[in-house]
Design an enzyme around this catalytic site. Structure first.
Site, PDB file in Angstrom:
ATOM      1  N   GLY A   1       0.814  -1.213   0.000  1.00  0.00           N
ATOM      2  CA  GLY A   1       0.000   0.000   0.000  1.00  0.00           C
ATOM      3  C   GLY A   1       0.845   1.259   0.000  1.00  0.00           C
ATOM      4  O   GLY A   1       0.486   2.271   0.604  1.00  0.00           O
ATOM      5  N   ALA A   2       1.968   1.224  -0.701  1.00  0.00           N
ATOM      6  CA  ALA A   2       2.923   2.333  -0.671  1.00  0.00           C
ATOM      7  C   ALA A   2       2.413   3.587  -1.354  1.00  0.00           C
ATOM      8  O   ALA A   2       2.965   4.673  -1.136  1.00  0.00           O
ATOM      9  CB  ALA A   2       4.243   1.904  -1.322  1.00  0.00           C
TER      10      ALA A   2
ATOM     11  N   GLY B   1      -0.707   4.794  -1.006  1.00  0.00           N
ATOM     12  CA  GLY B   1      -1.772   5.410  -0.222  1.00  0.00           C
ATOM     13  C   GLY B   1      -1.240   6.514   0.668  1.00  0.00           C
ATOM     14  O   GLY B   1      -0.039   6.806   0.695  1.00  0.00           O
TER      15      GLY B   1
ATOM     16  N   THR C   1      -0.866   6.804   4.012  1.00  0.00           N
ATOM     17  CA  THR C   1       0.135   6.373   4.980  1.00  0.00           C
ATOM     18  C   THR C   1       1.351   5.792   4.282  1.00  0.00           C
ATOM     19  O   THR C   1       2.493   6.055   4.681  1.00  0.00           O
ATOM     20  CB  THR C   1      -0.458   5.320   5.936  1.00  0.00           C
ATOM     21  N   GLY C   2       1.123   5.013   3.243  1.00  0.00           N
ATOM     22  CA  GLY C   2       2.227   4.382   2.538  1.00  0.00           C
ATOM     23  C   GLY C   2       3.223   5.379   1.981  1.00  0.00           C
ATOM     24  O   GLY C   2       4.441   5.164   2.045  1.00  0.00           O
TER      25      GLY C   2
ATOM     26  N   LYS D   1      -7.839  -4.951  14.363  1.00  0.00           N
ATOM     27  CA  LYS D   1      -6.374  -4.922  14.326  1.00  0.00           C
ATOM     28  C   LYS D   1      -5.780  -5.837  15.395  1.00  0.00           C
ATOM     29  O   LYS D   1      -4.743  -6.474  15.177  1.00  0.00           O
ATOM     30  CB  LYS D   1      -5.876  -3.488  14.491  1.00  0.00           C
TER      31      LYS D   1
END
Length: 325
Positions: free
Chosen positions: A11-12, A14, A16-17, A126
């Site tokens: 998910g780089a 996105g 956060t990514g 989580k």
């Protein structure tokens, strides 16, 4: 010269990514970074921008043979997940493959604040993922970063902060607005992550990284000082928040059973209602409560690490039109 640490990021591209990748690339520790992206997205503009910065792009297919995923993870020291909250279960095949491939550390998708089980549904999910990791015996690090600055951008009368104001977030001040909670600029998350994952003391531990600890009243006061204007203050009680959560839960359950269409505002009000109960009433998102839960405190571990951008600096950027929520 020290051997670089090989890091894979799921998910780089996105929100956060991107900050995680930037933090790794700018770190004084030498990292080599691989972006694991869906096969159909390998040539996307976002991945091509990462490639131009020296990031290796690898396409994956979770519906394909497990052996291929294991092979793709061969040689990866640290695997960091930035999968969004809606798709947390997609981490399970990565966990299984990472264990088989000999990945030395897995960082699951957390990126919010500490909380006990039974307060926030997303956090409970989580914690279930953590159970999968621990049952597999995969080394891990849990990283929580508090509330992002970008979540709360109060409006001011001139409208200068409107573009940074999240329309899906209830900006009313909870109760008396005096409960403090931890906050971090999203842009600084990656810097903290790079420091955490390169330290052997954080292996199989929970770490709490944050930049500011402020109450909602103090957040509004920061915007007032940054803008020279008084942002309006509306209030909501804990009882009202719980009522909103209950109503949204019922409607979301009906949407899952096909009785009605899912509404993005119901999702936002449900999730943020639970977060605001945790942050602004219970006081879960604080260094003190994190310590109670057994977290390592980033600033006690790394007291000389450069502090991230202050909330004042972030709001000043918003007011200049150079930052958004």
């Amino acid at each position: 010269m020290a051997t670089p640490i090989t890091v894979g990021v799921i998910g780089a591209t996105g929100n956060t990514g991107r900050t995680v990748v930037e933090g790794l690339l700018s770190s004084t520790t030498k990292f080599t970074v691989t972006s694991f992206t869906r096969e159909v997205s390998v040539n996307s503009p976002a991945n091509q921008r990462l490639k131009s910065k020296g990031v290796r792009i690898v396409g994956y297919d979770l519906n394909g043979p497990k052996e291929k995923l294991v092979d793709q993870l061969a040689g990866i020291d640290i695997l960091i997940s930035c999968i969004t909250w809606e798709h947390l279960d997609l981490q399970v095949p990565w966990i299984e493959a990472a264990k088989e491939a000999g990945v030395k550390r897995f960082v699951p998708s957390e990126w919010v604040g500490p909380a006990p089980k039974g307060v926030i549904d997303i956090k409970d999910k989580k914690l279930e993922i953590l159970g999968v990791i621990q049952r597999a015996g995969l080394p891990y690090t849990i990283i929580d970063v508090g509330c992002w600055y970008q979540v709360f951008v109060p409006k001011v009368p001139s409208g200068k902060s409107d573009h940074g104001h999240m329309i899906y977030i209830d900006h009313r001040i909870v109760e008396d607005g005096n409960q403090k909670f931890a906050l971090t600029d999203m842009a600084d998350i990656g810097k903290y992550v790079a420091q955490i994952v390169s330290d052997p003391r954080t292996l199989n531990r929970h770490v709490f990284a944050y930049t500011e600890v402020l109450s909602m009243n103090e957040i509004w006061d920061v915007m007032a000082r940054a803008s020279g204007e008084d942002p309006p203050k509306d209030y909501v009680s804990g009882a009202e928040l719980n009522e909103i959560i209950d109503v949204c839960r019922k409607r979301l359950q009906e949407s899952e059973s096909g009785m009605r269409a899912r509404d993005i505002m119901d999702v936002a009000n449900f999730n943020m209602g639970q977060y605001r109960i945790s942050w602004c009433i219970r006081g879960d998102n604080t260094p003190e409560y994190a310590d109670y839960l057994g977290y390592l405190d980033f600033w006690k571990m790394f007291p000389d690490f450069p502090k991230g951008r202050s909330l004042m600096e972030f709001y000043q950027e918003v007011l200049r039109g150079n930052a958004s929520g």
